[in-house]
Design a protein around this motif. Sequence first.
Motif, PDB file in Angstrom:
ATOM      1  N   HIS A  85      89.647  46.782  36.450  1.00  0.00           N
ATOM      2  CA  HIS A  85      89.517  46.775  37.905  1.00  0.00           C
ATOM      3  C   HIS A  85      89.278  45.340  38.355  1.00  0.00           C
ATOM      4  N   GLU A 103      93.950  51.743  36.219  1.00  0.00           N
ATOM      5  CA  GLU A 103      93.884  53.190  36.029  1.00  0.00           C
ATOM      6  C   GLU A 103      94.921  53.891  36.890  1.00  0.00           C
ATOM      7  N   SER A 104      95.064  53.474  38.137  1.00  0.00           N
ATOM      8  CA  SER A 104      96.060  54.095  39.010  1.00  0.00           C
ATOM      9  C   SER A 104      97.475  53.725  38.573  1.00  0.00           C
ATOM     10  N   GLN A 149     100.298  56.503  37.320  1.00  0.00           N
ATOM     11  CA  GLN A 149     101.644  56.543  37.899  1.00  0.00           C
ATOM     12  C   GLN A 149     102.699  56.464  36.797  1.00  0.00           C
TER      13      GLN A 149
END
Length: 123
Positions: free
Chosen positions: A105, A114-115, A119
């Motif tokens: 992050h 993480e996102s 995806q």
Amino acid sequence: MANAVRTVSRAAIYCRGGSHEAQGRLCKEEILAHENWTLADTYADAEIPDSQTRDSRTAFNRMLEDCRKGKLDKIVTISVSRFARNLPDGLAILRELAAAGVTVHFVKESIDTESLLAQAVRE
């Protein structure tokens, strides 16, 4: 992914440079703002100038080793520039961390791998 079954992410702070204390405070605030993140450790390469290689970043290398050992789920760092000195090195590290189930992050850029990983799994 290793942290997919975890409800709480063990997050580490990574800081580098002369302003490492201020970076650490901002990263800790970010961790505290997420109820499912818990502070696991802080790694700081306090007096490492930008011109130094990754080999001289002892705290960074110790953090990577802890990631390999499964001790961490997430790294919180103030910015991309504090994490990696150049794009190829940064991408290689992010790939290694992703393979170990560790996400990163970046506070200033509001980027969380993480996102990005979620995806990629959906696609």
